[in-house]
Design a protein around this motif. Structure first.
Motif, PDB file in Angstrom:
ATOM      1  N   ASN A  34     -14.085  -2.002  -1.364  1.00 46.10           N
ATOM      2  CA  ASN A  34     -14.471  -3.402  -1.397  1.00 46.10           C
ATOM      3  C   ASN A  34     -13.557  -4.098  -2.402  1.00 46.10           C
ATOM      4  OD1 ASN A  34     -15.453  -2.687  -3.951  1.00 46.10           O
ATOM      5  ND2 ASN A  34     -17.565  -2.528  -3.242  1.00 46.10           N
ATOM      6  N   GLU A  35     -13.810  -5.356  -2.668  1.00 41.89           N
ATOM      7  CA  GLU A  35     -12.918  -6.126  -3.537  1.00 41.89           C
ATOM      8  C   GLU A  35     -12.874  -5.549  -4.960  1.00 41.89           C
ATOM      9  OE1 GLU A  35     -10.143  -9.253  -3.945  1.00 41.89           O
ATOM     10  OE2 GLU A  35     -11.229  -8.644  -2.139  1.00 41.89           O
ATOM     11  N   SER A  36     -14.007  -5.106  -5.480  1.00 37.95           N
ATOM     12  CA  SER A  36     -14.051  -4.645  -6.866  1.00 37.95           C
ATOM     13  C   SER A  36     -13.359  -3.300  -7.073  1.00 37.95           C
ATOM     14  CB  SER A  36     -15.507  -4.563  -7.352  1.00 37.95           C
ATOM     15  OG  SER A  36     -16.227  -3.609  -6.605  1.00 37.95           O
ATOM     16  N   ASN A  65       0.052   8.179   7.495  1.00 40.11           N
ATOM     17  CA  ASN A  65      -0.548   7.045   8.165  1.00 40.11           C
ATOM     18  C   ASN A  65      -1.867   6.787   7.440  1.00 40.11           C
ATOM     19  OD1 ASN A  65      -1.393   5.068  10.069  1.00 40.11           O
ATOM     20  ND2 ASN A  65      -2.519   6.647  11.208  1.00 40.11           N
ATOM     21  N   ILE A  66      -1.897   5.743   6.594  1.00 41.42           N
ATOM     22  CA  ILE A  66      -3.043   5.479   5.733  1.00 41.42           C
ATOM     23  C   ILE A  66      -3.817   4.286   6.269  1.00 41.42           C
ATOM     24  CG2 ILE A  66      -3.813   4.951   3.394  1.00 41.42           C
ATOM     25  CD1 ILE A  66      -1.164   6.103   2.362  1.00 41.42           C
ATOM     26  N   VAL A  67      -5.082   4.505   6.563  1.00 38.31           N
ATOM     27  CA  VAL A  67      -5.963   3.422   6.995  1.00 38.31           C
ATOM     28  C   VAL A  67      -6.911   3.083   5.847  1.00 38.31           C
ATOM     29  CG1 VAL A  67      -7.817   2.752   8.564  1.00 38.31           C
ATOM     30  CG2 VAL A  67      -5.826   3.998   9.438  1.00 38.31           C
ATOM     31  N   ILE A  68      -6.963   1.811   5.494  1.00 39.67           N
ATOM     32  CA  ILE A  68      -7.895   1.323   4.484  1.00 39.67           C
ATOM     33  C   ILE A  68      -8.934   0.477   5.202  1.00 39.67           C
ATOM     34  CG2 ILE A  68      -8.172   0.084   2.315  1.00 39.67           C
ATOM     35  CD1 ILE A  68      -6.261   2.506   2.150  1.00 39.67           C
ATOM     36  N   ALA A  69     -10.174   0.952   5.214  1.00 38.51           N
ATOM     37  CA  ALA A  69     -11.262   0.173   5.796  1.00 38.51           C
ATOM     38  C   ALA A  69     -11.891  -0.650   4.682  1.00 38.51           C
ATOM     39  CB  ALA A  69     -12.291   1.093   6.438  1.00 38.51           C
ATOM     40  N   GLY A  70     -11.814  -1.957   4.805  1.00 44.78           N
ATOM     41  CA  GLY A  70     -12.268  -2.839   3.737  1.00 44.78           C
ATOM     42  C   GLY A  70     -13.500  -3.626   4.103  1.00 44.78           C
ATOM     43  N   LEU A  71     -14.306  -3.900   3.084  1.00 43.41           N
ATOM     44  CA  LEU A  71     -15.507  -4.701   3.272  1.00 43.41           C
ATOM     45  C   LEU A  71     -15.379  -5.934   2.387  1.00 43.41           C
ATOM     46  CD1 LEU A  71     -18.109  -4.298   4.955  1.00 43.41           C
ATOM     47  CD2 LEU A  71     -19.205  -3.433   2.878  1.00 43.41           C
ATOM     48  N   GLY A  72     -15.081  -7.070   3.029  1.00 43.79           N
ATOM     49  CA  GLY A  72     -14.988  -8.330   2.304  1.00 43.79           C
ATOM     50  C   GLY A  72     -13.733  -8.486   1.473  1.00 43.79           C
ATOM     51  N   LEU A  73     -12.616  -7.923   1.907  1.00 39.19           N
ATOM     52  CA  LEU A  73     -11.371  -8.032   1.147  1.00 39.19           C
ATOM     53  C   LEU A  73     -10.696  -9.378   1.396  1.00 39.19           C
ATOM     54  CD1 LEU A  73      -9.762  -4.497   1.709  1.00 39.19           C
ATOM     55  CD2 LEU A  73     -11.176  -5.268  -0.203  1.00 39.19           C
ATOM     56  N   ASN A  86      -2.417   0.508   7.018  1.00 39.41           N
ATOM     57  CA  ASN A  86      -3.099  -0.457   7.871  1.00 39.41           C
ATOM     58  C   ASN A  86      -4.449  -0.788   7.242  1.00 39.41           C
ATOM     59  OD1 ASN A  86      -3.873  -2.071  10.017  1.00 39.41           O
ATOM     60  ND2 ASN A  86      -4.560  -0.344  11.273  1.00 39.41           N
ATOM     61  N   VAL A  87      -4.665  -2.053   6.914  1.00 41.91           N
ATOM     62  CA  VAL A  87      -5.930  -2.484   6.319  1.00 41.91           C
ATOM     63  C   VAL A  87      -6.796  -3.085   7.418  1.00 41.91           C
ATOM     64  CG1 VAL A  87      -7.047  -3.914   4.584  1.00 41.91           C
ATOM     65  CG2 VAL A  87      -4.805  -2.916   4.112  1.00 41.91           C
ATOM     66  N   ILE A  88      -7.987  -2.557   7.564  1.00 44.45           N
ATOM     67  CA  ILE A  88      -8.902  -2.971   8.630  1.00 44.45           C
ATOM     68  C   ILE A  88     -10.117  -3.672   8.030  1.00 44.45           C
ATOM     69  CG2 ILE A  88     -10.429  -2.149  10.470  1.00 44.45           C
ATOM     70  CD1 ILE A  88      -8.511   0.161  10.913  1.00 44.45           C
ATOM     71  N   ASP A  89     -10.468  -4.824   8.589  1.00 42.19           N
ATOM     72  CA  ASP A  89     -11.698  -5.513   8.195  1.00 42.19           C
ATOM     73  C   ASP A  89     -12.877  -4.859   8.911  1.00 42.19           C
ATOM     74  OD1 ASP A  89     -10.876  -7.618   6.440  1.00 42.19           O
ATOM     75  OD2 ASP A  89      -9.959  -8.605   8.162  1.00 42.19           O
ATOM     76  N   PHE A  90     -13.813  -4.345   8.140  1.00 47.30           N
ATOM     77  CA  PHE A  90     -14.978  -3.701   8.743  1.00 47.30           C
ATOM     78  C   PHE A  90     -16.078  -4.728   8.978  1.00 47.30           C
ATOM     79  CE2 PHE A  90     -18.865  -1.145   8.803  1.00 47.30           C
ATOM     80  CZ  PHE A  90     -18.492  -0.125   9.676  1.00 47.30           C
ATOM     81  N   ASN A  91     -16.726  -4.613  10.117  1.00 52.96           N
ATOM     82  CA  ASN A  91     -17.798  -5.537  10.493  1.00 52.96           C
ATOM     83  C   ASN A  91     -19.091  -5.139   9.773  1.00 52.96           C
ATOM     84  OD1 ASN A  91     -19.723  -7.143  11.668  1.00 52.96           O
ATOM     85  ND2 ASN A  91     -19.214  -6.612  13.786  1.00 52.96           N
TER      86      ASN A  91
END
Length: 302
Positions: free
Chosen positions: A9-11, A33-41, A62-67
């Protein structure tokens, strides 16, 4: 090509950048191949994370916005925010042909090559993970006595079996069914469902905070404790007082954390607790020999 998953997350984004940097620097001959799953980035944070691998042709990030709606029914505790659940959607983040994925908590750093980790034979297992020595989990995650409780900070996924046997749904259901008793929601659920489908990894792949504290895990034997500290591959800053981004921490890998941090877009970070009073307290803990962390002179790269 090694497939890596991290969630943040952001913090915790700064620590994600440090973890990426440590991984890449200690595995210079590997492709990731690095995937970053983010929450509210924020967009700024996403760009900073991507920048951590931008100078290396062997690294794709690859940064992915998680629902958030996918996890709105899952419990949140005072200790753990909901981004802990994102790892359970690992199969959504990678192409169907990807069969093995390594998940790493972002409050960890990679301090040696981990290429051997991807040579693990996982055919009969769903995941591989590291035990928490002598963990007492009967009240929050009772397991058959012949099985040990593992830490979920480093997980090697057999993604084919994870997908085919729909383990995400099983684990989510476990969380919902046991929401009143579980203490570490994702970790308890992973243990509760996969205790007999897990390959045990060597402690060096997830050296948690207690391994660096005095008089901890003594039953393992002094030689074994020494081996784990000396041969650590992934150092996990879990537990109270272990977070190296706090000035008052005396974790032996604190300097390494800041060394990697200096090579990220967060290089200007300064601990909010770095005060003269805390300087004195930290110094006194060392000279009076009341510091709980051991001093490790053989830290890699120091």
């Amino acid at each position: 090509m090694f497939n890596i998953l991290m969630t943040t997350n952001e913090s915790y984004a700064q620590h994600c950048g440090v973890c990426i940097t440590s991984l890449v620097e200690n595995n210079p001959d590997s492709q990731f191949n690095i995937v970053i799953a983010g929450l509210g980035l924020s967009n700024l944070t996403k760009n900073k994370i991507i920048e951590c691998g931008s100078l290396n042709d062997n690294v794709k990030i690859n940064v992915i916005d998680f629902n958030h709606d996918k996890i709105k029914s899952l419990p949140e505790t005072s200790m753990y925010t909901k981004d802990i659940y994102l790892r359970l959607w690992v199969d959504d983040f990678f192409d169907l042909e990807v069969e093995t994925v390594l998940y790493i908590d972002v409050d960890a750093i990679v301090v040696d090559s981990i290429s051997d980790l991807f040579n693990q034979e996982l055919e009969e297992y769903v995941i591989a993970a590291v035990d928490i020595p002598f963990a007492e989990c009967e009240e929050h995650c009772p397991l058959p006595p012949e099985f040990n409780y593992f830490n979920s900070g480093v997980l090697l996924f057999n993604l084919k079996r994870w997908r085919d046997e729909k383990y995400r749904s099983q684990i989510v259901n476990y969380i919902l069914d046991n929401s009143k008793s579980i203490e570490y929601p994702d970790q308890d659920a992973l243990n509760g469902v996969l205790f007999n489908k897990r390959l045990k990894l060597d402690y060096t792949y997830n050296v948690i905070g207690p391994f660096f504290r005095k008089n901890t895990y003594e039953k393992l034997g002094k030689n074994e404790i020494k081996r784990i500290r000396e041969q650590a591959k992934i150092v996990h800053f879990n537990g109270v007082g272990a977070k190296p981004w706090f000035y008052t921490s005396n974790h032996p890998y604190q300097k390494k954390y800041f060394s990697y941090l200096s090579r990220t877009p967060w290089q200007d970070y300064r601990p909010v607790d770095k005060t003269f009073l805390n300087f004195v307290k930290k110094y006194l803990r060392i000279i009076l020999n009341v510091e709980s962390f051991v001093r490790v002179s053989f830290v890699k790269g120091s």
